[in-house]
Design an enzyme around this catalytic site. Structure first.
Site, PDB file in Angstrom:
ATOM      1  CE  LYS A 192       9.447  13.911  22.346  1.00 39.10           C
ATOM      2  NZ  LYS A 192       9.511  14.708  23.710  1.00 39.10           N
ATOM      3  CE  LYS A 240      13.845   0.327  25.172  1.00 40.55           C
ATOM      4  NZ  LYS A 240      14.913   0.467  26.068  1.00 40.55           N
ATOM      5  CE  LYS A 249       5.537  10.460  32.171  1.00 36.23           C
ATOM      6  NZ  LYS A 249       7.137  10.646  32.627  1.00 36.23           N
TER       7      LYS A 249
END
Length: 331
Positions: A193, A196, A110
């Protein structure tokens, strides 16, 4: 069995959330004591628009209830209403070696090349995750492959705290693997995966999508020109095909082998319309219920208040035990 699990408040579910976790949450409600929470304190580890975060929390409650999470069977709440989460997290942070956090792969993913700009919260949020679970003396935690490392860290933190304080303050939670949990991948890339955050809306089925949109996205899903085989081994190098078979199986509550037995030898010209019809039949009632629920903010807030009161009562004894184990004066 007491299970605890959280979900990011993104405002709406997509098919990956639903088939990967929420269907199992619904089943688990009848198998033991369940606490499900919106991870709004985790959400602020990165920048959020405050009004959007508020709306997303309410929207996620509506989506969860529409998908079958029953506030009368489970405890449904948001982190920010239960002060025990950050209280315990601080005590655990003070007892967690930095080296353990340095090994966490999700922070590396991240933060990317901007590690020095990442917030301290993003670095330390696995400890808050541990507190989310340990504060309720959870015996089991539903996990997917991407969360195994975090549960292992929670167990390590609990073990170290108990050992350092000479107490048995925390229960060591075990992983819970659902009966039919599915790992749903992007409709545009079978190796990624469903998320959103993907810039392409065609990559996912949103639970708020209308019937026509659901069917269109599935019919446009990336595939290959080969017909479907009669066994899963022959799909090993066909990620998009394998993903669509997995979606069909999860929606139909069938094994993937049973789906292949029905469609072996057929091409995606036959399979995709059947998948689209199945998805519409399963998701349309959820969407209709979601649209009704999200308009009633008073009812949503009442669900969160009631759930948070129950969660706070369950969490308080563990927080007090942790304070006592550390010698912190409270009386």
């Amino acid at each position: 069995m007491r299970t605890v699990s959280g979900i990011q408040p993104t405002g709406n579910l997509h098919l990956g959330n639903y088939l990967g976790a929420i269907k199992n949450w619904v089943k688990m409600q009848d198998e033991g004591e369940c606490l499900f929470f919106l991870a709004d304190l985790h959400a602020i580890t990165v920048h959020n628009d405050p009004a959007e975060l508020t709306a997303n929390c309410r929207g996620m409650v509506a989506a969860l209830v529409a998908a079958g999470v029953d506030p009368d069977k489970s405890t449904l709440f948001n982190q920010a209403r239960v002060s025990a989460h950050p209280e315990l997290a601080w005590m655990l942070i003070c007892n967690t070696p930095m080296g353990w956090l340095d090994r966490m792969t999700q922070f590396k993913e991240k933060s990317g090349k901007h590690k020095q700009r990442a917030s301290l919260g993003l670095y330390g949020y696995p400890v808050l995750q541990a507190a989310d679970v340990l504060v309720y003396q959870a015996t089991h935690v539903p996990v997917g492959d991407d969360q195994r490392q975090h549960l292992e860290l929670a167990r390590d933190i609990a073990t170290k705290f108990n050992s350092d304080t000479g107490t048995e303050t925390f229960t060591l939670p075990e992983p819970f693997f659902g009966k039919s949990a599915a790992r749903i991948m992007s409709l545009r890339d079978g190796n990624a995966k469903m998320s959103k955050s993907d810039p392409s809306d065609l990559s996912r089925i949103n639970m708020s999508d209308d019937d026509e949109t659901i069917a269109r996205k599935l019919k446009k899903a990336k595939t290959d020109p080969e017909p479907l085989p009669d066994n899963m081994a022959d799909l090993a190098d066909r990620p998009e095909a394998r993903n669509l078979i997995g979606i069909y199986a999860a929606l139909a509550d069938q094994s993937q082998e049973a789906v292949l037995a029905e469609y072996a030898g057929k091409g995606f010209g036959d399979f995709k319309p059947a998948l689209a019809d199945l998805a519409v039949s399963k998701l349309s009632p959820i969407r209709q219920r979601f649209e009704e629920l999200r308009k009633d903010t008073a009812a949503i807030d009442a669900i969160l208040r009631d759930g948070s009161e129950k969660a706070s009562a369950l969490a308080r004894p563990t927080v007090e035990a942790a304070y006592a184990a550390l010698g912190l004066l409270r009386n």
